[in-house]
Enzyme design. Structure first.
Site, short mmCIF file in Angstrom:
data_model
loop_
_atom_site.label_atom_id
_atom_site.label_comp_id
_atom_site.label_asym_id
_atom_site.label_seq_id
_atom_site.Cartn_x
_atom_site.Cartn_y
_atom_site.Cartn_z
N TRP A 1 -23.97 -27.65 54.25
CA TRP A 1 -22.47 -28.23 54.74
C TRP A 1 -22.60 -26.91 55.83
O TRP A 1 -21.84 -27.06 56.57
CB TRP A 1 -21.03 -28.46 53.72
N HIS A 2 -22.77 -25.68 55.06
CA HIS A 2 -21.59 -24.65 55.16
C HIS A 2 -22.66 -23.60 56.43
O HIS A 2 -22.18 -23.13 56.97
CB HIS A 2 -21.42 -23.60 54.35
N GLY A 3 -24.15 -24.02 56.33
CA GLY A 3 -24.76 -23.18 56.97
C GLY A 3 -26.40 -23.75 57.14
O GLY A 3 -26.40 -24.49 56.19
N THR B 1 -23.71 -29.26 49.62
CA THR B 1 -22.42 -27.99 50.15
C THR B 1 -23.10 -26.68 50.76
O THR B 1 -22.11 -26.52 52.11
CB THR B 1 -21.87 -27.67 48.94
N PHE C 1 -18.65 -22.44 60.80
CA PHE C 1 -19.05 -23.46 59.95
C PHE C 1 -19.06 -24.90 60.59
O PHE C 1 -19.79 -26.65 60.08
CB PHE C 1 -18.79 -23.99 58.79
#
Length: 470
Positions: free
Chosen positions: A321-323, A318, A470
């Site tokens: 995934w955001h950065g 997670t 993102f």
């Protein structure tokens, strides 16, 4: 092109809306109009990567057909693996290549490989996840392959969700391609939802965001404990109203064209635990990881230790995934730690309290959002020192009033009430509050919100949605 822009509000949306209604009950023509509009919408913001979106659509369409026509388990599995590798390859190259090269060079202590000038394609994190869910569910025979490539393209590129989601599963979208129903009431509901989302973004998120940028733009020596807390509280509100505002607009736009998109938020800041928070925040991403990664790893079926490991893996993913940075990984690990801690017994203890559980949740979130916003692990720790040891950091060359206006404080207070507090109180105090929905009073209220939002859009500078990064 973004939803909170004049070109979208006064040119793109009205034209597409009118053309869609002219098409009447011809779903094929409506789908063609929406697809063309979606491709224009995407190309407006990211013309140089238009080819990447089209290639992704074509590749997943072909792999879906191959998987559907092939009966042998081995061949189907091969097609699935190729599809997942292709989608992860796109995401990995454009989003994580430089991160991994930079990490490798730092570990080696010298430059082993050179970094490349790679721009992040618009919406790549969203449409690649949709593609993988399509192939995985097709492999599990939850539906047949989409034979019409134009319908497949519309699923991928539908403009309300292409840039920031929600991450729509094909099984929820499939029937709506040809069997969706449109009505004046649904259209009105969509317009109302869009206006509320626009107001969230333009009136609250952007105003708070300017204060946040001013504080985090200061030299660290000028940031005292008070400013550090104001910055993270304002950022927590900015992030929620920015992203949930976009999601409201996406859902509203979907309804205006007859589509029902999944909800992405359910008042996350009234959560009683971090586990509860993740049932309420970015719901489409959470459900994607739970269904396609957590359950694939065994979920909670292989013992407690394995469950804790699986949760940790999910939250590292997670964060990534955001950065592509260690800050986001730390943020993910931080949340995963508290998810495991709550399963170990903290959750049951918190449920016995009324106030402490909410204070605990907000504090954990504020610490996590500091990693999320600051962008440097070392600098984040310095901000956290100021937040939790404020008596050690009292000096600042700036007064609070120089950085934060009274209007911003007022909007922050309204934002806190609007995070679920006001809604819960309204239901408890007066059931008649529900009668406000679809009333003449709400119509007038929405008109005023729209007028004020447009006025702010005209007079202020452009502010992109946070999750577009993102």
């Amino acid at each position: 092109m973004v939803f909170s822009s004049m070109i979208f509000l006064w040119a793109f949306l009205p034209i597409v809306f009118i053309l869609d209604k002219i098409a009447g009950k011809s779903r094929k023509l409506q789908n063609l109009i929406l697809l063309a509009a979606s491709l224009v919408f995407y190309a407006w913001g990211e013309p140089r990567y238009m080819w990447l979106l089209l290639v992704s659509i074509l590749a997943n369409y072909v792999l879906g057909l191959v998987m559907d026509k092939t009966q042998t388990a081995g061949a189907r599995r091969t097609a699935l693996i190729l599809g997942i590798l292709a989608n992860l390859g796109i995401l990995g190259y454009y989003k994580y290549f430089n991160f991994f090269i930079n990490t490798l060079n730092k570990v080696a202590g010298r430059e082993l490989l050179s970094m490349k000038d790679i721009a992040l394609p618009l919406g790549v994190s969203f449409f690649t996840f949709q593609a993988m869910s399509y192939l995985i569910d097709l492999y599990k025979k939850k539906y047949g392959a989409q034979k019409n490539i134009l319908n497949m393209a519309l699923y991928f590129a539908f403009f309300p969700k292409i840039t920031q989601g929600p991450i729509e599963k094909y099984r929820d979208f499939e029937k709506q391609l040809n069997e969706r129903k449109q009505s004046l009431s649904l259209m009105g509901e969509g317009i109302r939802r869009f206006v509320y989302g626009l107001a969230k973004k333009v009136i609250i998120a952007d105003a708070l965001g300017s204060c946040v940028d001013r504080i985090y733009g200061l030299d660290l020596a000028n940031v005292n404990g008070v400013l550090a807390w104001i910055a993270i509280i304002f950022y927590s509100l900015q992030l929620y109203y920015d992203f949930s505002g976009y999601s409201d607009m996406a859902v509203g736009l979907g309804k205006m064209f007859g589509f029902t998109l999944v909800e992405n938020f359910n008042y996350p800041y009234i959560a009683s635990t971090i586990t509860d928070f993740w049932r309420r925040w970015h719901i489409s991403l959470t459900s994607w990881f739970r269904e396609y990664l957590y359950f694939s790893l065994g979920g909670n079926r292989k013992g407690k230790l394995r469950t804790y490991i699986n949760i940790s893996i999910i939250f590292v993913a997670t964060g990534l995934w955001h950065g592509a940075s260690w800050d986001f990984i730390c943020w993910g690990v931080f949340h995963g730690f508290f998810m495991v801690l709550e399963r170990l017994g903290l959750g049951k203890l918190l449920e016995k309290t009324k106030v402490i559980k909410h204070v605990y949740t907000i504090l954990v979130l504020c610490v996590g959002w500091t990693f999320f916003r600051v962008g440097d692990v070392g600098l984040t720790l310095q901000y956290l020192k100021r937040m939790f040891l404020p008596w050690m950091y009292t000096a600042s060359g700036f007064a609070v009033q120089e950085l934060v206006t009274n209007r911003a404080f007022f909007l922050a207070a309204c934002g806190i009430l609007g995070c679920g507090v006001l809604q819960k109180c309204a239901v408890k105090i007066s059931p008649r509050a529900e009668k406000f929905k679809n009333s003449t009073a709400e119509l007038i209220f929405c008109m005023l919100l729209l007028a004020y939002s447009v006025m702010l859009m005209v007079s202020s500078t452009y502010s992109a949605f946070i999750y577009m990064n993102f």
